[in-house]
Motif scaffolding. Sequence first.
Motif, short mmCIF file in Angstrom:
data_model
loop_
_atom_site.label_atom_id
_atom_site.label_comp_id
_atom_site.label_asym_id
_atom_site.label_seq_id
_atom_site.Cartn_x
_atom_site.Cartn_y
_atom_site.Cartn_z
N PRO A 99 0.84 -1.21 0.00
CA PRO A 99 0.00 0.00 0.00
C PRO A 99 0.87 1.26 0.00
CG PRO A 99 -0.76 -1.56 1.65
CD PRO A 99 0.52 -2.10 1.11
N GLY A 127 -6.29 -5.94 -3.70
CA GLY A 127 -4.91 -6.23 -3.26
C GLY A 127 -4.84 -6.68 -1.81
N CYS A 130 -6.23 -2.92 1.71
CA CYS A 130 -5.99 -1.68 2.48
C CYS A 130 -7.13 -0.66 2.36
CB CYS A 130 -4.65 -1.07 2.11
SG CYS A 130 -4.49 -0.62 0.37
N LEU A 147 -13.18 -6.87 -4.41
CA LEU A 147 -12.88 -7.96 -5.35
C LEU A 147 -11.49 -7.83 -5.94
CD1 LEU A 147 -13.13 -7.01 -8.60
CD2 LEU A 147 -15.52 -6.81 -7.93
N VAL A 149 -8.79 -10.20 -8.90
CA VAL A 149 -8.62 -11.34 -9.80
C VAL A 149 -7.64 -12.36 -9.21
CG1 VAL A 149 -6.70 -10.40 -11.15
CG2 VAL A 149 -8.36 -11.91 -12.26
N ASN A 192 -8.17 1.54 -7.17
CA ASN A 192 -6.79 1.91 -7.50
C ASN A 192 -6.32 0.79 -8.43
OD1 ASN A 192 -4.12 2.65 -7.61
ND2 ASN A 192 -3.62 1.84 -5.58
N PRO A 193 -6.67 0.88 -9.71
CA PRO A 193 -6.43 -0.25 -10.61
C PRO A 193 -5.01 -0.23 -11.18
CG PRO A 193 -7.49 1.50 -11.83
CD PRO A 193 -7.29 2.02 -10.43
N VAL A 215 0.61 -8.22 -12.14
CA VAL A 215 -0.83 -8.11 -12.38
C VAL A 215 -1.42 -6.88 -11.65
CG1 VAL A 215 -1.52 -9.65 -10.49
CG2 VAL A 215 -3.01 -9.41 -12.47
N PHE A 226 -8.86 -0.18 -17.40
CA PHE A 226 -9.63 -0.45 -16.18
C PHE A 226 -10.62 0.69 -15.91
CE2 PHE A 226 -6.32 -3.54 -15.62
CZ PHE A 226 -6.93 -4.58 -14.93
#
Length: 284
Positions: A99, A127, A130, A147, A149, A192-193, A215, A226
């Motif tokens: 983070p 991730g 956070c 969520l 991946v 925060n993609p 990723v 995104f």
Amino acid sequence: VFVTTNKVSAIVDLFHQRLHTIYDERELQNIILLAFHHVMGWDKMTFRQKQDSGLSESELLAFNFMVKRLQKHEPIQYIIGETEFYGLSFQVNSSVLIPRPETEELVELIINDFKEKSIRILDIGSGSGCIAIALKKHLPQATVVALDVSSKAIETAQNNALKNGVEIEFINIDVFSEDILKLQSFDVIVSNPPYISVGEKNQMRSNVLDHEPHVALFVKHSPLEFYERICDLSKSLLLPNGKIYFELNEHYEQDYATLFQKYTSMYTLVKDINSKLRIGKLNF
Ligand SMILES: C[S@@+](CC[C@H](N)C(=O)[O-])C[C@H]1O[C@@H](n2cnc3c(N)ncnc32)[C@H](O)[C@@H]1O
């Protein structure tokens, strides 16, 4: 025999000698403090007072092992296995992005916008968890869904929710999949993609490039992919008067403006004190 090499000051010298070519002085000071906190449990003050103390064999070994990993550019947060974000402690490992302090501003903005409200929040690309966890901690009445991946990231985020005593629903799903449309609608989507293009790879430091999950960092086709997908999802996933909060890449200001305009005229681009583009807020 009086041995001087087991002194704290000798270990501090070792960190400087071995790592000064990789980290600047300020980063090195921080790394040394984190290392002593991890191995010895010392705070900054204790560390300052103990410069002449001796260290045991196992403590010396632990510090030497850390220096070896740091020499390979491994981030101190992965070596220690934890980091702080928004005043909370998070477990981190090589499956999750460490983070960043910038992301705290995103969390702060949402907390200020929704104090005391029982809203539904979706965090996309959670991730370490956070953002979702800090939000739930400060907006206890909110329902938070997160969520990602990566199943390993989801596992870490679940541990972090437990560690911080908050309840969050975690879902292991790809934001580009159609299944995501089955979720119930939300008042707030935050993300925060990944936003780094492959072209930017050669400007990155090896502590990020060789150790953090690709990723979490890189896009496949466009730095906007995104953002575009999430804006598209607003049609089916946002409740009336819903809002999207994005962390942004400073290099694409005009592209974001063009993209966001297609969805709403009520959007704001937030810059930090150094006028660096940081956050996008979209009202629907
Ligand atoms: C930049 S990181 C942000 C992590 C965390 N929210 C933070 O702020 O520290 C982006 C996250 O998006 C996830 N991710 C990447 N591609 C994804 C996809 N197609 N669907 C869902 N999540 C994805 C990554 O696994 C990673 O955890």
